[in-house]
Structure formats: structure tokens, C-alpha cells
Design an enzyme around this catalytic site. Structure first.
Site, PDB file in Angstrom:
ATOM      1  N   ARG A  22      31.290  53.108  34.480  1.00 20.58           N
ATOM      2  CA  ARG A  22      31.758  51.816  33.949  1.00 20.58           C
ATOM      3  C   ARG A  22      31.946  51.910  32.430  1.00 20.58           C
ATOM      4  O   ARG A  22      32.742  51.181  31.838  1.00 20.58           O
ATOM      5  CB  ARG A  22      30.783  50.685  34.321  1.00 20.58           C
ATOM      6  CG  ARG A  22      31.196  49.325  33.779  1.00 20.58           C
ATOM      7  CD  ARG A  22      30.581  48.140  34.549  1.00 20.58           C
ATOM      8  NE  ARG A  22      29.170  48.327  34.820  1.00 20.58           N
ATOM      9  CZ  ARG A  22      28.180  48.108  33.943  1.00 20.58           C
ATOM     10  NH1 ARG A  22      28.459  47.679  32.730  1.00 20.58           N
ATOM     11  NH2 ARG A  22      26.918  48.315  34.274  1.00 20.58           N
ATOM     12  N   TYR A  59      53.913  37.311  32.269  1.00 20.09           N
ATOM     13  CA  TYR A  59      53.501  37.688  33.621  1.00 20.09           C
ATOM     14  C   TYR A  59      52.614  36.548  34.158  1.00 20.09           C
ATOM     15  O   TYR A  59      51.795  36.011  33.414  1.00 20.09           O
ATOM     16  CB  TYR A  59      52.728  39.008  33.551  1.00 20.09           C
ATOM     17  CG  TYR A  59      52.317  39.517  34.890  1.00 20.09           C
ATOM     18  CD1 TYR A  59      53.251  40.080  35.745  1.00 20.09           C
ATOM     19  CD2 TYR A  59      50.996  39.427  35.317  1.00 20.09           C
ATOM     20  CE1 TYR A  59      52.877  40.538  36.995  1.00 20.09           C
ATOM     21  CE2 TYR A  59      50.622  39.885  36.560  1.00 20.09           C
ATOM     22  CZ  TYR A  59      51.561  40.437  37.397  1.00 20.09           C
ATOM     23  OH  TYR A  59      51.188  40.890  38.626  1.00 20.09           O
ATOM     24  N   ASP A  96      52.159  43.134  25.693  1.00 24.43           N
ATOM     25  CA  ASP A  96      52.234  43.729  27.027  1.00 24.43           C
ATOM     26  C   ASP A  96      53.524  44.567  27.066  1.00 24.43           C
ATOM     27  O   ASP A  96      54.622  44.029  26.997  1.00 24.43           O
ATOM     28  CB  ASP A  96      52.250  42.607  28.075  1.00 24.43           C
ATOM     29  CG  ASP A  96      52.230  43.124  29.504  1.00 24.43           C
ATOM     30  OD1 ASP A  96      52.674  44.272  29.733  1.00 24.43           O
ATOM     31  OD2 ASP A  96      51.794  42.375  30.401  1.00 24.43           O
ATOM     32  N   LYS A 106      52.479  50.214  37.142  1.00 28.69           N
ATOM     33  CA  LYS A 106      53.946  50.205  37.164  1.00 28.69           C
ATOM     34  C   LYS A 106      54.488  51.570  36.712  1.00 28.69           C
ATOM     35  O   LYS A 106      54.210  52.557  37.361  1.00 28.69           O
ATOM     36  CB  LYS A 106      54.447  49.037  36.301  1.00 28.69           C
ATOM     37  CG  LYS A 106      53.702  47.711  36.545  1.00 28.69           C
ATOM     38  CD  LYS A 106      53.937  47.104  37.917  1.00 28.69           C
ATOM     39  CE  LYS A 106      52.994  45.966  38.246  1.00 28.69           C
ATOM     40  NZ  LYS A 106      52.974  44.857  37.306  1.00 28.69           N
TER      41      LYS A 106
HETATM   42  C1  LIG Z   1      52.088  43.881  36.991  1.00 27.99           C
HETATM   43  C2  LIG Z   1      51.995  43.342  35.617  1.00 27.99           C
HETATM   44  C3  LIG Z   1      50.772  42.937  35.081  1.00 27.99           C
HETATM   45  C4  LIG Z   1      49.486  42.976  35.882  1.00 27.99           C
HETATM   46  O1  LIG Z   1      49.147  44.253  36.243  1.00 27.99           O
HETATM   47  P1  LIG Z   1      48.200  44.618  37.499  1.00 27.99           P
HETATM   48  O2  LIG Z   1      48.075  46.076  37.407  1.00 27.99           O
HETATM   49  O3  LIG Z   1      48.915  44.126  38.721  1.00 27.99           O
HETATM   50  O4  LIG Z   1      46.930  43.870  37.288  1.00 27.99           O
HETATM   51  C5  LIG Z   1      50.751  42.481  33.780  1.00 27.99           C
HETATM   52  N1  LIG Z   1      51.869  42.402  33.050  1.00 27.99           N
HETATM   53  C6  LIG Z   1      53.074  42.761  33.532  1.00 27.99           C
HETATM   54  C7  LIG Z   1      54.280  42.635  32.668  1.00 27.99           C
HETATM   55  C8  LIG Z   1      53.178  43.246  34.833  1.00 27.99           C
HETATM   56  O5  LIG Z   1      54.371  43.590  35.311  1.00 27.99           O
END
Ligand SMILES: *Cc1c(COP(=O)(O)O)cnc(C)c1O
Length: 399
Positions: A60, A113, A185, A210
Site C-alpha cells: 500500500r 469526466y 487530467d 486508457k
Molecule cells: C476513465 C477516466 C477517468 C477515470 O479513470 P478510472 O481508471 O476509470 O478510474 C478519469 N478521467 C478521464 C478523462 C477518464 O477518461
């Protein structure tokens, strides 16, 4: 951890930025599938227990596989360090909660998001943190929303659903001048297409689920920042516990090895498909940062090296026609997420129907005839043929 290698290209860095951590004969690093790690002696144990972000004390707190992935991500984003989390939302929630306290104010975008929007709209107010949402294409409006107690500016670019951009180089200095921390992000772009830190952003967060992982098989998140910011964020991380499993960290490491070639190919295919879609009689409009018709194309050119995987487009038809179109496709899989080897497509209005009413969808630009298409590694000619066939089939049935 990245400076000595700064002369390498990203293609090389994804393969070698973690070389310093190799400690055995393996070409491919082992998966350190261990929740806890042995000390050599009492002094070693004291060091393990007392040193923040120790890579081999308790998973962790950190793990040797995390350390390798973090070295590559920090190198790609140009930050001093990186932390890994069990999901993108783990990264975003941990970073935001580490950086604000009751009485603070956050400036964020009208488009985020969805789960990030929930964090800002629903969770933070319960802890005495207020958020002002601003149209992200208007950097002046972002500045005007700043208050004396603004602690954080949360950004995301390009953003769902219409791939609107935020001018990072305009926002970063006005935040910095006021001592406000900026978080961006960078999931839709990836560090191959956009480096927010080079434009002055303090903290870069990712859903590594992603493009970074790239194979639709793992869930992970990353926070790239300075050592000074990583310290409090890591402390919050050990409390919130959004831990990335060693196995998923290893899969992420494997995904990162091909990031540069995947992103280059995806950028090229997505631009080709966006241009092609724009010429189709059955398509009403196409949103893609790489297109000359994107309202912020000049900003895209200045701030991004490529448009990334996501194209949003509206077809000439209603909700039912759009549903039929998505169902008629054979190659893109009908699934949420983006940035992986398989093309994915979603009918935006259907995706958000459960969480937004019609007025909210209209306010968020989610038209009933709108789809979000994440371009994968299939040959673009095959994708075009499939899209053309499905468009024709969906509109033919209308009569
Ligand atoms: C998918 C996504 C998230 C969240 O990510 P997870 O891995 O599903 O928790 C946050 N921001 C953007 C732009 C995303 O496409």
C-alpha cells in the site's frame, strides 16, 4: 529521476527509464507479488518504516513494480516523480483530497469526466470545500472565478463529450502567481500528445486504464508531480488506500513499452478517420482536436502533438437511428473506455441517460445523435468500410 536521460526520445524512454531499478538477470522484470517485504536487519527496518514512498516496505506504501512504472511516467510527463493508484479516480480523488481542506475553494470546468464532476459537485461540499465551474475554453473566465481562498484549479483537456480544450499555458501562470495548485487530467491526450507540466501545470493525473495501459485489461491511475507535492499526496494515498496491485502494475509496465508506437498509430488513424467522417453525407458534425474545423484548432496545434484516440461525431438522425448505427458496427466494440488496442464506440446519450436528465444532457452538449468513438489499432480502411456500411444500414431502415 528523469533528467539524466532527457535526451532520449519517448520511444526509448518507455523501454529504458526504469533500467536503474533492474537488479537481476531478467530482461522482463519480475512481478513482485508480495504485500509486505523483509528487512535485512534492524537498521534496514527502521529505514523502511520511516522513509516515505519506500518501494519495498508494504505494497500500500509502494512496490518495486510501481517504482519502475513511476520512473517511466515521470520521465514522460517531465515531472520529478509519480505515484500509482488503483484507478484513475483513485488518482484524482487522492490528489484533490490531499490538496484541499474545509474553507478552501476550487475552480474547475463545466465539463469533466463524470466521476470527477461528482467529486467536485457532491463530495467536496460535504467537507466544506466549494467549487466554481467555468466554461473551460474561456481562460479569462477561469481567472475571474478565482477567489482569495481558491486553493486548486482542476483542469481536463481534451474533455468529454465535444473535445473542448483548455489553454494550459494561459491558466498555469495565473494560478502560479496566486499560489494556487493546478491539476490537469491528461488521460485523453497521454504524455505523448501533451505535457501539461511543461506548460506550467503542477500535478498531472491519469486514468492509466486508457492509453497508458492500452489493452483494456487493467484499471490503474497515476499522479505525476514534484517531490514536494508527492509527499502529502502519498500520505493521503496511504490513508485512502487506492492501491494498484503488483500484477496490474506489471501489465501497465508491459503496456507502456509500446505506448509510443500505439499513440503514433492511433493519432494517424484517428485523424484520417475524422477527416473521412467529415466527408460522409450521413454525418452531421465531427469533433476532433486535429481537425482544422475544431473551434480551438490553433490551440490544439500549440499544445498537442497529436489529437489522440477519441473522435466525437453526430449522425444525421435521431436517437433510434444512432442506436441502430452503433449496433450495426462489426469492428468497434460497443463499450465504454478509450485509448486501447480495440476500437470502442458508445452512444453518448444512452451512456449518460441513467445519470442525467434531458436538460442536464442538453447543458452538457450531449445530443441524442452523438457517438464517442475511440480509435484502436485496426487498419483505418477496415474501420472506414465498417462505418460506411453501418451508417448506410442505420439510415436505410429509417423510412
Ligand atoms: C476513465 C477516466 C477517468 C477515470 O479513470 P478510472 O481508471 O476509470 O478510474 C478519469 N478521467 C478521464 C478523462 C477518464 O477518461
Amino acid at each position: 529521476m528523469n533528467d539524466p536521460l532527457a535526451s532520449w526520445h519517448a520511444d526509448t524512454r518507455v523501454l529504458h527509464d526504469d533500467d536503474a531499478f533492474a537488479d537481476g538477470p531478467d530482461v522482463v522484470p519480475p512481478i513482485h507479488y508480495s504485500a509486505t517485504f523483509r528487512a535485512r536487519d534492524a537498521a534496514d527496518f527502521a529505514d523502511m518504516a520511516g522513509r516515505p514512498r519506500h518501494p519495498a516496505y508494504y505494497t500500500r506504501y509502494g512496490n518495486p513494480v510501481h517504482e519502475r512504472v513511476a520512473a517511466i511516467l515521470a520521465g514522460l510527463e517531465g515531472t520529478e516523480t509519480a505515484l500509482l493508484t488503483g484507478s484513475g479516480m483513485g488518482a484524482i480523488s487522492t490528489a484533490v483530497l490531499a490538496l484541499v481542506s474545509a474553507g478552501d475553494h476550487v475552480v474547475a470546468q463545466t465539463r469533466h469526466y463524470m466521476s470527477t464532476a461528482k467529486l467536485l459537485d457532491e463530495v467536496l461540499p460535504r467537507f466544506g470545500v466549494e467549487t466554481t465551474l467555468v466554461e473551460q475554453s474561456d481562460a479569462e473566465a477561469l481567472r475571474d472565478a478565482i477567489r482569495p481562498n481558491t486553493k486548486l484549479i482542476m483542469l481536463e483537456t481534451p474533455a468529454n463529450p465535444t473535445l473542448v480544450l483548455t489553454d494550459l499555458a494561459a491558466v498555469a501562470p495565473m494560478a502560479r502567481a496566486r499560489g494556487i495548485t493546478t491539476v490537469c487530467d491528461n488521460t485523453f491526450a497521454s504524455p505523448l500528445n501533451q505535457q501539461p507540466h511543461a506548460l506550467g501545470i503542477d500535478v498531472v493525473v491519469h486514468s492509466a486504464t486508457k492509453l497508458l495501459g492500452g489493452h483494456h485489461d487493467l484499471t490503474a491511475g497515476a499522479i505525476c508531480c514534484s517531490h514536494a507535492l508527492a509527499e502529502p499526496i502519498w500520505r493521503m494515498h496511504t490513508t485512502l488506500g487506492s492501491v494498484l496491485s503488483p500484477m496490474d502494475a506489471w501489465l501497465l509496465l508491459r503496456g507502456l513499452r509500446t505506448l509510443a508506437v500505439r499513440v503514433a498509430r492511433i493519432n494517424a488513424s484517428a485523424l484520417e478517420l475524422a477527416r473521412w467522417l467529415q466527408q460522409q453525407a450521413q454525418v452531421e458534425r465531427v469533433h476532433y482536436p486535429g481537425l482544422e474545423s475544431h473551434p480551438q484548432h490553433a490551440l490544439a496545434q500549440a499544445q498537442m502533438k497529436g489529437g489522440g484516440p477519441v473522435i466525437a461525431f453526430a449522425i444525421k438522425g435521431d436517437y433510434a437511428v444512432t442506436s441502430r448505427f452503433v449496433a450495426a458496427l462489426e469492428l468497434p466494440k460497443h463499450a465504454v473506455s478509450l485509448g486501447g488496442v480495440d476500437s470502442l464506440i458508445v452512444h453518448a446519450a444512452a451512456m449518460w441517460a441513467g445519470t442525467m436528465n434531458d436538460a442536464q444532457m442538453e447543458a452538457a452538449d450531449i445530443a441524442p445523435n452523438f457517438v464517442r468513438f475511440s480509435v484502436g489499432l485496426e487498419h483505418p480502411d477496415d474501420l472506414k468500410a465498417d462505418l460506411a456500411r453501418a451508417l448506410a444500414a442505420a439510415l436505410r431502415e429509417r423510412g
